[in-house]
Write an enzyme that holds these catalytic residues in place. Structure first.
Site, PDB file in Angstrom:
ATOM      1  CB  CYS A   1      53.283   5.736  80.284  1.00 32.34           C
ATOM      2  SG  CYS A   1      52.581   5.152  81.839  1.00 32.34           S
TER       3      CYS A   1
ATOM      4  CB  CYS B   1      49.459   6.382  79.726  1.00 28.63           C
ATOM      5  SG  CYS B   1      50.282   7.471  80.915  1.00 28.63           S
TER       6      CYS B   1
END
Length: 461
Positions: free
Chosen positions: A381, A384
Site C-alpha cells: 500500500c 502505508c
C-alpha cells in the site's frame, strides 16, 4: 490522411442535440466544430513554428479528436514504414534522457498523429515542455462534467497562456443519463468508482485515441508506487488501440516517468508556468470534484483520490495497463498477486510484529499492562509506505513510555478478520488499545505525522 492542428490551432467541440450538466455541454452525435473562431483551410500565423505543408483531410476519422481538428495543415512527416522501430529499444535508449528530449523525440516522430493528454493538474508541465521544443503540438482533455470550477478556469488560463485550443472530449449523453437515472449522482461511494469512470472517462478516451498513433501522459513512477513504479518513458499501449486498429497500434509516451514530483514543481516555478489554484489548497492529484480532496501531512499524493476505496484501486481505467500483474475484485479494490514479492515495512526494534494469535489476545484482554498503538497495514500500500517514517519515529519516541507500538499485516487471508474484528476500512487503519478497555479505539484522522499521533494517544491515556 487527416492530419492537423498545432499548438495554435487546437479546436474544442460541442455537438448538436446536446445538454448541459454542471455547466458542461454533452452530446451524443458526432463531434462538430463549436462556435469558437475557426476558419476552414486558411494559412495560419506560425512565425514561431516551423513551416507546415498542406495536405487533404481524409473524412475517415469520425468520433475521435481528429476530425474535429481536421484542417489542411500538417508538419512534414516521413513514410510511416520508415518509422517502424522497436519501441522497447527506444525506451531503453531514452531511459536517461531529459523530459524535454523525450518530448522532442515524440513530437518529431509522430507529428499531428500524437497529442498530449491534459488533466488540469501539474501535467501542465507537459505542455510547457512541448512549447519549449518549438514544434507544433496538440492537447486534448476529458471533460467529465464533474470537474472542479477551478479546473475549468485553469483550462481557460492554459489556452490563453500558450495560445492554443484544447481539444475537449465529452462522455456520451445517453450513457451518462442512464447511469444517473439508474444509480444516482453518487453511486461510486457505494459500489466503487470504476463504472462512473468507464462512462465519463475511459470510453471518451478510447474514442479520442482511435484518431491517434501515439499519446503523451504525465505518469510518474513516484505517483502511485503500487501501480506506476515501472512505467517506462515510452511503450506500446497495452490497453487502447490507435488509428490503424488492433493490438500494438498505439504508442504511449511518459516523458516525466523518471522525474520526482518535487522536481516537476521546481520546473513549473522556474518557468513561471500557470497552475491549478486547487494546488494551493492542498490538492496534489486532481480529478473529478466528488472523488478528489486535499491531502494531509504524511499522506501520499494519490490518497486524495477515491479515498473510500483500497489503496491499490487508485487508477480510473485510463492507465489500466499498470494493473496487469494484479487482480481486481468486483468493487474496484485490488489485491496483490500471490507471485509478487513485496518487502515488509515498519521495520524497527521498537515496533512489535503481531501475529494473528497475538492481535486476538490483545483484543481479549480487558486489563493490559501497557496501552498499545497498532497499525493495520499492507506492505504494497503506497499510503502505508508514505507513513512509515513517521510511524517508526513515533515508536522510537514512545519507547519506555508505557505505550507499546505494533503492526499487524491485515491484507490477504487476514483481511476479512480485520474488517470484522478490527474496524479495518482501508489501509492504513490505526488503532489504540487503552489499558482498561477491551475495545480498541480507531484513529479518526488522516493526519499521520508524529505530533498528531501523539496527541491522539495523550487524549486517551
Amino acid at each position: 490522411m487527416a492530419l492537423a492542428v498545432t499548438s495554435s490551432t487546437s479546436i474544442a467541440f460541442s455537438s448538436s442535440n446536446s445538454r448541459t450538466e454542471h455547466g458542461v455541454q454533452f452530446g451524443s452525435s458526432n463531434f462538430q466544430p463549436s462556435d469558437r473562431a475557426f476558419a476552414a483551410p486558411a494559412p495560419l500565423n506560425v512565425s514561431r513554428r516551423r513551416s507546415l505543408a498542406a495536405v487533404n483531410a481524409e473524412p475517415k476519422r469520425n468520433d475521435s479528436i481528429v476530425p474535429s481538428a481536421a484542417t489542411v495543415f500538417a508538419p512534414d512527416v516521413v513514410d510511416k514504414q520508415a518509422e517502424v522501430e522497436d519501441i522497447e529499444k527506444l525506451a531503453v535508449d531514452l531511459e536517461k534522457a531529459s523530459p524535454l528530449e523525450i518530448m522532442d523525440k515524440a513530437l518529431e516522430k509522430y507529428g499531428n498523429d500524437i497529442a498530449i493528454a491534459f488533466s488540469g493538474a501539474e501535467d501542465v508541465a507537459l505542455i510547457e515542455y512541448a512549447h519549449l521544443t518549438g514544434r507544433p503540438y496538440r492537447v486534448f482533455s476529458l471533460d467529465t462534467g464533474r470537474l472542479n470550477p477551478e479546473t475549468y478556469k485553469f483550462f481557460d488560463t492554459v489556452e490563453k497562456h500558450y495560445g492554443i485550443r484544447i481539444e475537449y472530449m465529452f462522455p456520451d449523453a445517453v450513457e451518462v443519463q442512464a447511469l444517473v437515472r439508474t444509480k444516482g449522482l453518487f453511486s461510486f461511494y457505494e459500489d466503487g468508482h470504476q463504472e462512473c469512470c468507464r462512462v465519463r472517462k475511459v470510453r471518451p478516451l478510447r474514442r479520442a485515441l482511435k484518431g491517434l498513433r501515439a499519446w503523451i501522459t504525465g505518469q510518474r513512477k513516484d505517483q502511485s508506487p503500487g501501480t506506476r513504479s515501472e512505467v517506462p518513458v515510452v511503450q506500446v499501449d497495452p490497453v487502447f488501440e490507435g488509428l490503424d486498429g488492433g493490438s500494438g497500434s498505439l504508442v504511449k509516451w511518459n516523458p516525466v516517468a523518471n522525474v520526482a514530483g518535487n522536481d516537476v514543481w521546481n520546473f513549473l516555478r522556474t518557468m513561471e508556468v500557470p497552475v491549478n489554484s486547487l494546488h494551493s489548497q492542498g490538492y496534489i492529484s486532481i480529478g473529478c470534484e466528488p472523488c478528489t480532496r486535499s491531502v494531509l501531512p504524511g499522506q501520499h499524493e494519490r490518497e486524495g483520490r477515491w479515498w473510500w476505496e483500497d489503496a491499490k484501486a487508485k487508477e480510473c481505467g485510463l492507465h489500466k495497463g499498470n494493473l496487469k500483474e494484479e487482480n481486481a475484485n468486483g468493487n474496484g479494490s485490488v489485491e496483490g498477486s500471490q507471485s509478487t514479492v513485496v518487502s515488509d515495512i515498519f521495520e524497527s526494534e521498537n515496533i512489535v510484529n503481531l501475529s494473528r494469535p497475538g492481535i486476538e489476545n490483545l483484543l481479549k484482554m480487558e486489563e493490559r499492562k501497557d496501552g498499545w498503538m497498532v497499525v493495520l497495514y499492507a506492505p504494497w500500500c503506497p499510503f502505508c509506505q508514505a507513513m512509515e517514517a513517521s510511524y517508526v519515529e513515533l515508536a522510537d519516541k514512545l519507547a519506555g513510555s508505557g505505550v507499546k507500538v505494533g503492526k499487524f499485516r491485515a491484507d490477504g487471508d487476514q483481511k476479512a478478520f480485520a474488517q470484522q474484528e478490527l474496524q479495518l476500512g482501508s489501509f492504513p487503519t490505526i488503532l489504540f488499545f487503552p489499558k482498561h478497555s477491551s475495545r480498541p479505539i480507531k484513529y479518526p484522522s488522516e493526519k499521520r505525522d508524529v505530533d498528531s499521533l501523539i496527541a491522539f494517544i495523550n487524549a486517551l491515556r
